[in-house]
Scaffold this motif. Structure first.
Motif, PDB file in Angstrom:
ATOM      1  N   PHE A 248       0.936  -1.129   0.007  1.00 51.60           N
ATOM      2  CA  PHE A 248      -0.036  -0.008  -0.101  1.00 51.60           C
ATOM      3  C   PHE A 248       1.048   1.305  -0.070  1.00 51.60           C
ATOM      4  N   ARG A 249       0.244   2.351  -0.289  1.00 54.26           N
ATOM      5  CA  ARG A 249       1.052   3.604  -0.331  1.00 54.26           C
ATOM      6  C   ARG A 249       0.212   4.833  -0.034  1.00 54.26           C
ATOM      7  N   PHE A 250       0.789   5.861   0.637  1.00 56.76           N
ATOM      8  CA  PHE A 250       0.101   7.144   0.819  1.00 56.76           C
ATOM      9  C   PHE A 250       1.136   8.148   0.420  1.00 56.76           C
ATOM     10  N   ALA A 251       0.536   8.704  -0.612  1.00 56.75           N
ATOM     11  CA  ALA A 251       1.204   9.704  -1.393  1.00 56.75           C
ATOM     12  C   ALA A 251       0.785  11.196  -1.428  1.00 56.75           C
ATOM     13  N   PRO A 252       1.078  11.898  -0.344  1.00 57.31           N
ATOM     14  CA  PRO A 252       0.870  13.479  -0.198  1.00 57.31           C
ATOM     15  C   PRO A 252       1.603  14.431  -0.774  1.00 57.31           C
ATOM     16  N   SER A 253       1.300  15.472  -1.322  1.00 63.73           N
ATOM     17  CA  SER A 253       2.116  16.464  -1.951  1.00 63.73           C
ATOM     18  C   SER A 253       2.510  17.510  -0.795  1.00 63.73           C
ATOM     19  N   PRO A 254       3.774  17.818  -0.748  1.00 68.09           N
ATOM     20  CA  PRO A 254       4.258  18.763   0.246  1.00 68.09           C
ATOM     21  C   PRO A 254       4.189  20.278  -0.268  1.00 68.09           C
ATOM     22  N   ASN A 255       2.825  20.790  -0.462  1.00 62.34           N
ATOM     23  CA  ASN A 255       2.454  21.959  -1.083  1.00 62.34           C
ATOM     24  C   ASN A 255       1.539  22.640  -0.011  1.00 62.34           C
ATOM     25  N   GLY A 256       1.360  22.069   1.054  1.00 60.13           N
ATOM     26  CA  GLY A 256       0.687  22.567   2.615  1.00 60.13           C
ATOM     27  C   GLY A 256       0.672  21.497   3.446  1.00 60.13           C
ATOM     28  N   LEU A 257      -0.225  22.086   4.721  1.00 58.27           N
ATOM     29  CA  LEU A 257      -0.058  21.188   5.892  1.00 58.27           C
ATOM     30  C   LEU A 257      -1.205  20.209   5.579  1.00 58.27           C
ATOM     31  N   LEU A 258      -1.010  19.258   6.123  1.00 58.29           N
ATOM     32  CA  LEU A 258      -2.105  18.138   6.107  1.00 58.29           C
ATOM     33  C   LEU A 258      -3.282  18.298   6.884  1.00 58.29           C
TER      34      LEU A 258
ATOM     35  N   LEU B 225       5.579   5.291   1.655  1.00 59.82           N
ATOM     36  CA  LEU B 225       5.354   6.806   1.660  1.00 59.82           C
ATOM     37  C   LEU B 225       5.794   7.253   0.518  1.00 59.82           C
ATOM     38  N   ARG B 226       5.285   8.097  -0.253  1.00 59.99           N
ATOM     39  CA  ARG B 226       5.662   8.774  -1.466  1.00 59.99           C
ATOM     40  C   ARG B 226       5.332  10.304  -1.299  1.00 59.99           C
ATOM     41  N   ILE B 227       6.569  11.101  -1.661  1.00 66.18           N
ATOM     42  CA  ILE B 227       6.197  12.475  -1.698  1.00 66.18           C
ATOM     43  C   ILE B 227       6.097  13.090  -3.084  1.00 66.18           C
ATOM     44  N   GLU B 228       5.203  13.394  -3.496  1.00 64.84           N
ATOM     45  CA  GLU B 228       4.788  13.870  -4.848  1.00 64.84           C
ATOM     46  C   GLU B 228       5.009  15.306  -5.022  1.00 64.84           C
ATOM     47  N   ASP B 229       6.424  15.509  -5.175  1.00 67.40           N
ATOM     48  CA  ASP B 229       6.906  16.930  -5.255  1.00 67.40           C
ATOM     49  C   ASP B 229       7.247  17.541  -6.523  1.00 67.40           C
ATOM     50  N   ILE B 230       6.695  17.127  -7.601  1.00 66.86           N
ATOM     51  CA  ILE B 230       6.913  17.335  -8.929  1.00 66.86           C
ATOM     52  C   ILE B 230       6.782  18.938  -9.183  1.00 66.86           C
TER      53      ILE B 230
END
Length: 290
Positions: A6-16, A40-45
């Motif tokens: 499984f994966r959780f993949a947030p973008s670091p463009n703000g707070l959760l 955990l995947r950080i979607e920081d494109i």
């Protein structure tokens, strides 16, 4: 039997916020139910909006919730070559073309063609690409690229759908209209989606299928707002010969007015709730997980 991933993949463009907490906790709970692994995947494109302090806050908030994930964490900005290789494969198949219209020019084209409100829109409500870039002669495309003109690389969805047909996915959750089980994919409803831009070698649609395949993700647990996008993802998976995961789309946590939560809404932000004395157990109650 292979271990479920499984994966959780947030973008670091703000707070959760609470919506992120719900999705992360659902993934974490499914890992324990299935005896699986959580990545955990950080979607920081998006380099213009993603910030290191938001990425650090993601780790802190998830750890506070009691969520444990495997390391190292995959950060998309460190894997641009993977997306470039996938894009080159699609280009070699003759399925990618550059479109040179600006957003303002596209808006004008849509307005001109939508006088009677009949111009088609994608499942998110955005008008389909209305331009004629697909018919540009190769020499003209080369001239525009050499001139330094900005462009978006789009998937020729009609041609792509001729290559693969009868696409479905196994839905373990439910779609907006209660869709469950084997769901028929309809990528044509999205028109010629953007796969990359001149300055960015990938888009969400392309990177998410490449990442899931590279990480061996077998069950994708994510919000129902991405249910229809799964049609595009199944098309790209088929074109790129990538494994097909199963999907579990979940309901969204909404505010009092019924709107999808925003990272700018401090009332639902995990950082603010924690500062106010809310406990991880209370967060579970707030999102309906008990």
């Amino acid at each position: 039997m292979a271990t479920p991933v499984f994966r959780f993949a947030p973008s670091p463009n703000g707070l959760l916020h609470l919506g992120h907490a719900y999705s992360a906790l659902l993934n974490f709970d499914r890992v324990h139910e299935a005896g699986g692994r959580l990545l955990l995947r950080i979607e920081d494109i998006d380099a213009t909006r993603c910030r290191p302090e938001y990425e650090a806050a993601i780790y802190e908030d998830l750890a506070w919730l009691g969520i444990v994930w495997e390391t190292p964490v995959r950060r998309q900005s460190e894997h641009l070559a993977d997306y470039r290789a996938a894009l080159e494969r699609l280009t070699a198949l003759g399925l990618v073309y550059p479109a040179f219209e600006s957003r303002a020019e596209i808006a004008k084209l849509v307005a001109a063609r939508d006088a009677d409100g009949s111009w088609p829109r994608d499942p998110d409500g955005a008008p389909l690409y209305p331009g004629d870039a697909k018919s540009l002669h190769g020499e003209e495309r080369a001239r525009l690229i050499d001139s330094g003109a900005p462009y978006a690389l789009r998937l020729d969805t009609t041609a792509a759908c001729r290559r693969v047909s009868g696409l479905t996915w196994n839905e373990l959750g439910a779609g907006p209209d209660g869709e469950h089980g084997m769901v028929a994919a309809r990528p044509e409803a999205w028109g010629d989606v953007i796969l990359a831009r001149k300055e960015t070698p990938t888009s969400y649609h392309l990177s998410v299928v490449v990442d899931d395949a590279h990480q061996g993700v077998s069950e994708i647990v994510r919000g129902r707002d991405l249910f229809h996008a799964t049609s595009v993802h199944r098309l790209l998976q088929a074109l790129l010969d990538l494994p097909q995961p199963v999907y579990r789309h979940h309901a969204l946590i909404r505010d009092a007015a019924g709107r999808k939560l925003s990272k700018s809404d401090r009332a639902t932000g995990l950082r603010e709730l924690r500062a106010a004395g809310t406990s991880p157990a209370a967060i579970r109650q707030l999102v309906g997980l008990g």
